[in-house]
Write a protein that holds these residues in place. Sequence first.
Motif, PDB file in Angstrom:
ATOM      1  N   VAL A 189       0.853  -1.194   0.000  1.00 49.60           N
ATOM      2  CA  VAL A 189       0.000   0.000   0.000  1.00 49.60           C
ATOM      3  C   VAL A 189       0.890   1.244   0.000  1.00 49.60           C
ATOM      4  CG1 VAL A 189      -1.609   1.354   1.422  1.00 49.60           C
ATOM      5  CG2 VAL A 189      -1.953  -1.117   1.161  1.00 49.60           C
ATOM      6  N   ASN A 190       0.581   2.215  -0.855  1.00 58.65           N
ATOM      7  CA  ASN A 190       1.372   3.451  -0.869  1.00 58.65           C
ATOM      8  C   ASN A 190       0.474   4.696  -0.863  1.00 58.65           C
ATOM      9  OD1 ASN A 190       0.369   3.266  -3.412  1.00 58.65           O
ATOM     10  ND2 ASN A 190       2.296   3.505  -4.487  1.00 58.65           N
ATOM     11  N   ASN A 191      -0.605   4.596  -0.100  1.00 53.07           N
ATOM     12  CA  ASN A 191      -1.519   5.730   0.024  1.00 53.07           C
ATOM     13  C   ASN A 191      -1.850   5.897   1.509  1.00 53.07           C
ATOM     14  OD1 ASN A 191      -4.135   7.051   0.346  1.00 53.07           O
ATOM     15  ND2 ASN A 191      -4.307   6.975  -1.875  1.00 53.07           N
ATOM     16  N   ALA A 192      -1.343   6.978   2.093  1.00 51.59           N
ATOM     17  CA  ALA A 192      -1.469   7.170   3.550  1.00 51.59           C
ATOM     18  C   ALA A 192      -2.927   7.270   3.992  1.00 51.59           C
ATOM     19  CB  ALA A 192      -0.704   8.421   3.972  1.00 51.59           C
ATOM     20  N   ASN A 193      -3.779   7.917   3.191  1.00 53.81           N
ATOM     21  CA  ASN A 193      -5.201   8.006   3.562  1.00 53.81           C
ATOM     22  C   ASN A 193      -5.838   6.626   3.598  1.00 53.81           C
ATOM     23  OD1 ASN A 193      -5.167  10.743   3.830  1.00 53.81           O
ATOM     24  ND2 ASN A 193      -5.866  11.154   1.729  1.00 53.81           N
ATOM     25  N   TYR A 194      -5.423   5.794   2.648  1.00 53.35           N
ATOM     26  CA  TYR A 194      -5.971   4.434   2.622  1.00 53.35           C
ATOM     27  C   TYR A 194      -5.579   3.678   3.893  1.00 53.35           C
ATOM     28  CZ  TYR A 194      -7.139  -0.314   1.306  1.00 53.35           C
ATOM     29  OH  TYR A 194      -7.671  -1.580   1.321  1.00 53.35           O
ATOM     30  N   THR A 195      -4.297   3.727   4.234  1.00 56.06           N
ATOM     31  CA  THR A 195      -3.827   3.020   5.431  1.00 56.06           C
ATOM     32  C   THR A 195      -4.567   3.510   6.667  1.00 56.06           C
ATOM     33  OG1 THR A 195      -1.648   2.936   4.397  1.00 56.06           O
ATOM     34  CG2 THR A 195      -1.757   2.332   6.710  1.00 56.06           C
ATOM     35  N   GLU A 196      -4.771   4.811   6.733  1.00 59.15           N
ATOM     36  CA  GLU A 196      -5.420   5.373   7.914  1.00 59.15           C
ATOM     37  C   GLU A 196      -6.897   4.965   8.001  1.00 59.15           C
ATOM     38  OE1 GLU A 196      -4.516   9.544   8.538  1.00 59.15           O
ATOM     39  OE2 GLU A 196      -6.300   9.697   9.823  1.00 59.15           O
ATOM     40  N   GLU A 197      -7.616   5.134   6.907  1.00 62.88           N
ATOM     41  CA  GLU A 197      -9.062   4.891   6.925  1.00 62.88           C
ATOM     42  C   GLU A 197      -9.413   3.405   6.858  1.00 62.88           C
ATOM     43  OE1 GLU A 197     -11.071   7.228   7.593  1.00 62.88           O
ATOM     44  OE2 GLU A 197      -9.729   8.938   7.315  1.00 62.88           O
ATOM     45  N   CYS A 198      -8.758   2.687   5.987  1.00 64.74           N
ATOM     46  CA  CYS A 198      -9.122   1.284   5.779  1.00 64.74           C
ATOM     47  C   CYS A 198      -8.239   0.344   6.590  1.00 64.74           C
ATOM     48  CB  CYS A 198      -9.077   0.934   4.295  1.00 64.74           C
ATOM     49  SG  CYS A 198     -10.148   1.998   3.315  1.00 64.74           S
ATOM     50  N   GLY A 199      -7.387   0.922   7.411  1.00 65.56           N
ATOM     51  CA  GLY A 199      -6.539   0.088   8.256  1.00 65.56           C
ATOM     52  C   GLY A 199      -6.831   0.321   9.728  1.00 65.56           C
ATOM     53  N   SER A 200      -7.939   1.020  10.014  1.00 63.30           N
ATOM     54  CA  SER A 200      -8.226   1.339  11.417  1.00 63.30           C
ATOM     55  C   SER A 200      -8.921   0.194  12.143  1.00 63.30           C
ATOM     56  CB  SER A 200      -9.053   2.624  11.521  1.00 63.30           C
ATOM     57  OG  SER A 200     -10.269   2.479  10.825  1.00 63.30           O
ATOM     58  N   CYS A 201      -9.726  -0.594  11.428  1.00 67.64           N
ATOM     59  CA  CYS A 201     -10.419  -1.718  12.081  1.00 67.64           C
ATOM     60  C   CYS A 201      -9.724  -3.045  11.817  1.00 67.64           C
ATOM     61  CB  CYS A 201     -11.856  -1.835  11.577  1.00 67.64           C
ATOM     62  SG  CYS A 201     -12.883  -0.407  11.960  1.00 67.64           S
ATOM     63  N   HIS A 202      -9.028  -3.127  10.701  1.00 67.38           N
ATOM     64  CA  HIS A 202      -8.331  -4.365  10.322  1.00 67.38           C
ATOM     65  C   HIS A 202      -7.117  -4.005   9.481  1.00 67.38           C
ATOM     66  CE1 HIS A 202     -10.347  -3.568   6.520  1.00 67.38           C
ATOM     67  NE2 HIS A 202     -11.543  -3.723   7.087  1.00 67.38           N
TER      68      HIS A 202
END
Length: 193
Positions: A52-65
């Motif tokens: 993954v190379n998108n910080a918003n993605y990691t933050e939003e879609c990585g918060s629960c799993h």
Amino acid sequence: MKIIITTVAVFALLLTTSIIMGGNRFNHKEENEHEEHEYKSYSSRNLDVAAVNNANYTEECGSCHFAYQPGLLPEKSWLKIMGDLENHFDENAELEVDLQNELTQYLVQNSADKSNYKRSKRIMRSLGRSDAPLRITKTLYFVRKHDEIPYRIVKNTKEIGSFSNCTACHTNAEKGSFNEHDVKIPGYGRWED
Ligand code: HEC
Ligand code: HEC
């Protein structure tokens, strides 16, 4: 006297030559070690999916799993998931419109059907043309790769809980590596195939 000088000269020549040759051999060895080091440090060549190379993605879609890499599902799946975030596996994962559009675009552009990474290609090959699974864990590729792991281990081990919890067993999942040598199942240990 002349003979001694010649002998010394020849000896000196041999010594220099062997130093140069030895030096070369040393350099060569270093090169090999360097290659091996590169291999171990996850050059893109041996990654299973693009990291993954998108910080918003990691933050939003990585918060629960675990922030699942876009290359783990086809475009059709991501569009379905992103189109119904309000009813996301019994959770509300709704996003502000701008962010939702940005992340949808990111997922689509890097989806499995557009990726050249080996696991992305194999996931695609395991799906029918119109298949759009909502889960990576429902793809035939995933099921086949994990069918030797007893479900009771997954369910009854607190640190795992679900097959969706990739990072519980894949120690380098975040880098995009799912290599079986990096698998360590909690309460079970290294996986010997
Ligand atoms: C509010 C918490 C929450 C957020 C935020 C969230 N998810 Fe999920 N997601 C879940 C839950 C709960 C599951 C089901 C996990 C399970 O079955 O163990 C899930 C499952 C998934 C799965 C299926 C995993 C599998 O089993 O293969 C995908 C894909 C997924 N989410 C993508 C996303 C994406 C993309 C985003 C960001 C837009 C996101 N999620 C944000 C809670 C969330
Ligand atoms: C309970 C532990 C566990 C969980 C959770 C888990 N895996 Fe695995 N996975 C394994 C094991 C063990 C293997 C090796 C199977 C074999 O080849 O023997 C494997 C293999 C793989 C492979 C193939 C790697 C290879 O070198 O052949 C991929 C890709 C993969 N897993 C992706 C995932 C993803 C993505 C998730 C989360 C959605 C996930 N795994 C969740 C244990 C797990």
